[in-house]
Motif scaffolding. Sequence first.
Motif, PDB file in Angstrom:
ATOM      1  N   CYS A   1       1.509   3.881  -3.137  1.00 35.66           N
ATOM      2  CA  CYS A   1       0.492   4.861  -3.537  1.00 35.66           C
ATOM      3  C   CYS A   1      -0.012   5.715  -2.378  1.00 35.66           C
ATOM      4  O   CYS A   1      -0.251   6.903  -2.534  1.00 35.66           O
ATOM      5  N   HIS A   2      -0.184   5.104  -1.211  1.00 31.15           N
ATOM      6  CA  HIS A   2      -0.760   5.826  -0.075  1.00 31.15           C
ATOM      7  C   HIS A   2       0.285   6.502   0.799  1.00 31.15           C
ATOM      8  O   HIS A   2      -0.070   7.356   1.613  1.00 31.15           O
TER       9      HIS A   2
ATOM     10  N   CYS B   1       0.794  -1.231   0.000  1.00 30.59           N
ATOM     11  CA  CYS B   1       0.000   0.000   0.000  1.00 30.59           C
ATOM     12  C   CYS B   1       0.829   1.286   0.000  1.00 30.59           C
ATOM     13  O   CYS B   1       0.370   2.319  -0.482  1.00 30.59           O
TER      14      CYS B   1
ATOM     15  N   PHE C   1      -0.583   9.182  -4.390  1.00 27.29           N
ATOM     16  CA  PHE C   1      -0.028   8.871  -5.706  1.00 27.29           C
ATOM     17  C   PHE C   1      -1.032   8.047  -6.500  1.00 27.29           C
ATOM     18  O   PHE C   1      -1.698   7.176  -5.962  1.00 27.29           O
ATOM     19  N   ASN C   2      -1.153   8.329  -7.801  1.00 30.28           N
ATOM     20  CA  ASN C   2      -2.049   7.565  -8.679  1.00 30.28           C
ATOM     21  C   ASN C   2      -3.511   7.669  -8.209  1.00 30.28           C
ATOM     22  O   ASN C   2      -4.257   6.701  -8.263  1.00 30.28           O
ATOM     23  N   GLU C   3      -3.887   8.844  -7.709  1.00 33.14           N
ATOM     24  CA  GLU C   3      -5.224   9.127  -7.208  1.00 33.14           C
ATOM     25  C   GLU C   3      -5.609   8.335  -5.961  1.00 33.14           C
ATOM     26  O   GLU C   3      -6.784   8.164  -5.648  1.00 33.14           O
ATOM     27  N   ALA C   4      -4.608   7.845  -5.220  1.00 38.58           N
ATOM     28  CA  ALA C   4      -4.888   7.121  -3.975  1.00 38.58           C
ATOM     29  C   ALA C   4      -5.468   8.088  -2.949  1.00 38.58           C
ATOM     30  O   ALA C   4      -5.054   9.239  -2.848  1.00 38.58           O
TER      31      ALA C   4
ATOM     32  N   LYS D   1      -8.770   2.884  -9.446  1.00 38.58           N
ATOM     33  CA  LYS D   1      -7.445   2.424  -9.877  1.00 38.58           C
ATOM     34  C   LYS D   1      -6.818   1.441  -8.894  1.00 38.58           C
ATOM     35  O   LYS D   1      -5.786   0.845  -9.179  1.00 38.58           O
ATOM     36  N   MET D   2      -7.438   1.263  -7.732  1.00 40.11           N
ATOM     37  CA  MET D   2      -6.891   0.325  -6.742  1.00 40.11           C
ATOM     38  C   MET D   2      -7.283  -1.099  -7.124  1.00 40.11           C
ATOM     39  O   MET D   2      -8.465  -1.412  -7.294  1.00 40.11           O
TER      40      MET D   2
END
Length: 107
Positions: A45-46, A42, A54-57, A80-81
Amino acid sequence: MMKSTVAIVLLIVLAVACGSASAPSPAEDGALKGAQLFKMHCELCHGANGKLGFNEAKDLTASALTRAQMIAQVTNGKGKMMPYKNVLTAKEIEAVVDYTRTLGKTK
């Protein structure tokens, strides 16, 4: 006399080492496992603190989801997850969620 002194010292060292090496409680073990799994799956991104995005997390520290909703989201993915149902066991997903829920709390 020297051999018995060395033997006594070794026994004391062994006793201290064995006595201080207690196994973690199930709660401590689960928290440690959750933190390790979060770092592996996790954190990219988080972020380590849950706020990276990151990456719309999402910012995990601001989440209003219930524990059950978080478990469902980690299991099935969202946006995206990716889903983790084929990567982590149900117990591992619960451990990650439980760890994640501590990120927004001050200590």
